[in-house]
Design a protein around this motif. Sequence first.
Motif, PDB file in Angstrom:
ATOM      1  N   PHE A 218      10.457  10.265   0.790  1.00  0.00           N
ATOM      2  CA  PHE A 218       8.903  10.619   0.579  1.00  0.00           C
ATOM      3  C   PHE A 218       8.228  10.009   1.770  1.00  0.00           C
ATOM      4  CE2 PHE A 218       9.957   7.018  -2.136  1.00  0.00           C
ATOM      5  CZ  PHE A 218       9.181   6.093  -1.819  1.00  0.00           C
ATOM      6  N   ARG A 219       6.884  10.145   1.832  1.00  0.00           N
ATOM      7  CA  ARG A 219       6.116   9.810   2.881  1.00  0.00           C
ATOM      8  C   ARG A 219       5.161   9.008   2.327  1.00  0.00           C
ATOM      9  NH1 ARG A 219       7.825  11.489   7.909  1.00  0.00           N
ATOM     10  NH2 ARG A 219       8.832  13.688   7.954  1.00  0.00           N
TER      11      ARG A 219
ATOM     12  N   ALA B 141       0.633  -1.325  -0.061  1.00  0.00           N
ATOM     13  CA  ALA B 141      -0.011   0.051  -0.010  1.00  0.00           C
ATOM     14  C   ALA B 141       0.921   1.339   0.065  1.00  0.00           C
ATOM     15  CB  ALA B 141      -0.817  -0.156   1.258  1.00  0.00           C
ATOM     16  N   GLN B 142       2.169   1.251  -0.089  1.00  0.00           N
ATOM     17  CA  GLN B 142       2.990   2.102  -0.024  1.00  0.00           C
ATOM     18  C   GLN B 142       3.286   2.941  -1.467  1.00  0.00           C
ATOM     19  OE1 GLN B 142       3.957   3.895   2.879  1.00  0.00           O
ATOM     20  NE2 GLN B 142       2.538   2.344   3.543  1.00  0.00           N
ATOM     21  N   PRO B 143       3.696   4.069  -1.694  1.00  0.00           N
ATOM     22  CA  PRO B 143       4.068   4.869  -2.817  1.00  0.00           C
ATOM     23  C   PRO B 143       5.374   4.232  -3.375  1.00  0.00           C
ATOM     24  CG  PRO B 143       4.138   6.122  -1.198  1.00  0.00           C
ATOM     25  CD  PRO B 143       3.511   5.023  -0.476  1.00  0.00           C
ATOM     26  N   TYR B 144       5.689   4.286  -4.475  1.00  0.00           N
ATOM     27  CA  TYR B 144       7.300   3.752  -4.792  1.00  0.00           C
ATOM     28  C   TYR B 144       7.547   4.794  -5.715  1.00  0.00           C
ATOM     29  CZ  TYR B 144      11.246   1.263  -6.505  1.00  0.00           C
ATOM     30  OH  TYR B 144      12.472   1.120  -6.599  1.00  0.00           O
TER      31      TYR B 144
ATOM     32  N   LEU C 172       2.782  13.370  -5.089  1.00  0.00           N
ATOM     33  CA  LEU C 172       2.824  12.746  -6.318  1.00  0.00           C
ATOM     34  C   LEU C 172       1.772  11.611  -6.206  1.00  0.00           C
ATOM     35  CD1 LEU C 172       6.776  12.304  -7.179  1.00  0.00           C
ATOM     36  CD2 LEU C 172       4.924  13.732  -8.398  1.00  0.00           C
ATOM     37  N   PRO C 173       0.605  11.948  -7.068  1.00  0.00           N
ATOM     38  CA  PRO C 173      -0.427  10.972  -7.110  1.00  0.00           C
ATOM     39  C   PRO C 173      -0.146   9.538  -7.623  1.00  0.00           C
ATOM     40  CG  PRO C 173      -1.276  13.021  -7.542  1.00  0.00           C
ATOM     41  CD  PRO C 173       0.353  13.120  -7.876  1.00  0.00           C
TER      42      PRO C 173
ATOM     43  N   THR D 100      -0.274   4.406  -3.819  1.00  0.00           N
ATOM     44  CA  THR D 100      -0.880   5.631  -3.180  1.00  0.00           C
ATOM     45  C   THR D 100      -0.272   6.855  -3.176  1.00  0.00           C
ATOM     46  OG1 THR D 100       0.417   4.772  -1.288  1.00  0.00           O
ATOM     47  CG2 THR D 100      -2.062   3.873  -1.302  1.00  0.00           C
ATOM     48  N   VAL D 101      -0.835   7.908  -2.695  1.00  0.00           N
ATOM     49  CA  VAL D 101      -0.067   9.306  -2.857  1.00  0.00           C
ATOM     50  C   VAL D 101       1.340   9.264  -2.060  1.00  0.00           C
ATOM     51  CG1 VAL D 101      -0.352  11.775  -2.725  1.00  0.00           C
ATOM     52  CG2 VAL D 101      -2.450  10.275  -3.303  1.00  0.00           C
TER      53      VAL D 101
END
Length: 200
Positions: free
Chosen positions: A143-144, A44-47, A107-108, A72-73
Amino acid sequence: MDASAIVAAIAAAITLAALYFTRRQVKTAEEQTAIQRGMYKDAAQPYVWADIRPHAQHASFMMLILKNEGPTVATDVSLKINPGLPSEWARNEDHEKFASMRCFDSLPPGRMMQWNLGLPQDLLPSPDTPGNGDGRFKISISFRGPNGTKTTLSYSINLSEYRWVAKTTPGTPMTIAKSVDDATKTLSKAINNVAIQLSE
């Protein structure tokens, strides 16, 4: 020792063995649950990644690309390149503004940002051109994700590896002709079907 004592001892041993294996099963189940939770959390984490590479459609241009491949964003995105990009790159841009465009509120998923850096012959290092650098850069991205945890990625890229790579683009006259032919056949079938339905 009488028979009842022997039976009691055997029963106690069986109980202890069952308790031991039950505890192991519980521990294994807890470990599996933790692994599954970790996998769900990671999925579920952004990359977010960045690269300097040829343009996907126009291989004659080198691009700085920043993209979120995750579901995710990504927020509080920061991009650092060491050493900094040479001032002669991106000549058509105000280099001060270009250099400062390294922090982004968010960043979407699927967003890709690109900056045209110039022509490969001007950017790729050449052993015959002194002062052109060796083409090595270290990229650091932080990033978060949705849970607020900060992720930092660091890796090195070497632009000199592009020196002998063929400049190819997705489209060729043969593939374009095939696409037109396929579209013509599909359209002809659709027209024939409509003509058959109108004649009935």
